[in-house]
Design a protein around this motif. Structure first.
Motif, mmCIF file in Angstrom:
data_model
loop_
_atom_site.group_PDB
_atom_site.id
_atom_site.type_symbol
_atom_site.label_atom_id
_atom_site.label_comp_id
_atom_site.label_asym_id
_atom_site.label_seq_id
_atom_site.Cartn_x
_atom_site.Cartn_y
_atom_site.Cartn_z
ATOM 1 N N TRP A 18 0.910 -1.211 0.048
ATOM 2 C CA TRP A 18 -0.114 0.073 -0.158
ATOM 3 C C TRP A 18 0.774 1.166 0.059
ATOM 4 O O TRP A 18 0.542 2.140 -0.800
ATOM 5 N N GLN A 22 1.229 4.297 -2.833
ATOM 6 C CA GLN A 22 1.181 5.625 -2.556
ATOM 7 C C GLN A 22 2.265 6.471 -2.979
ATOM 8 O O GLN A 22 2.010 7.397 -3.497
ATOM 9 N N LYS A 46 -6.952 -2.768 -3.894
ATOM 10 C CA LYS A 46 -8.243 -2.726 -3.820
ATOM 11 C C LYS A 46 -8.799 -2.322 -2.424
ATOM 12 O O LYS A 46 -9.634 -1.885 -2.074
ATOM 13 N N ARG A 49 -7.893 0.771 -0.916
ATOM 14 C CA ARG A 49 -8.919 1.907 -1.586
ATOM 15 C C ARG A 49 -10.107 2.142 -0.662
ATOM 16 O O ARG A 49 -10.618 3.052 -0.652
ATOM 17 N N ASP A 50 -10.733 0.862 -0.583
ATOM 18 C CA ASP A 50 -12.224 0.489 -0.065
ATOM 19 C C ASP A 50 -11.851 0.845 1.272
ATOM 20 O O ASP A 50 -12.790 1.527 1.888
#
Length: 167
Positions: A18, A22, A46, A49-50
């Protein structure tokens, strides 16, 4: 108690993926850097993001809900204290089968006897074995068997029985 160590390093790997995303890394490069498939990185990104970084944390499996409530489990020492005869058993000795029947009678919950032993050990107790030998035993017959029959049946080092050597 926390997550097991295995889950900890996996969680750190997801968080690292992650962070790299970024910083602008491509999915393919993250997968190579972390030694995983692109599909795994895709799923982690995903999730991130969620649900943010919280979604990347390890969530140990919850397991089945206990059949006895915490309050009922706290009453088990009281069941044991009443004694086995209070539940129709002969003698003061508790064993797993007896406790399973007492729990069924007291709380209406069925447990396998092996699990009852586990429950009792979790509470710091242990199932007991009788300290006395059965009164029906014939001590003279036992001693006679040990002295005369057992040596004939005992195996020798060569794998044959003493009885076969005496024939």
């Amino acid at each position: 108690m926390g997550a097991p160590k295995k889950a900890d390093w996996r969680e750190e790997r997801r968080k690292r993926a992650w962070e790299l995303k970024q910083q602008g890394w491509k999915q393919k490069d993250i997968a190579v850097a972390l030694g995983v498939t692109e599909g795994a990185v895709s799923q982690w990104i995903k999730c991130g993001r969620d649900g943010g970084e919280e979604a990347l944390k390890a969530h140990p499996a919850k397991g089945a809900t206990p059949r006895l409530t915490a309050e009922q489990q706290a009453q088990i020492p009281g069941v044991l204290a009443k004694g086995a005869p209070a539940y129709g058993f002969g003698g003061e000795v508790w064993n797993s089968r007896r406790l399973a029947r007492a729990i069924k009678r007291e709380f209406g919950v069925s447990y396998h006897p092996d699990h009852c032993g586990y429950l009792v050990r979790q509470m710091g107790y242990s199932m007991q074995k009788p300290t006395q030998r059965a009164t029906q035993l014939n001590e003279k017959a036992i001693e006679h068997g040990k002295a005369h029959h057992w040596p004939r049946l005992k195996k020798s080092r060569a794998g044959t029985t003493h009885a076969s050597l005496c024939r």
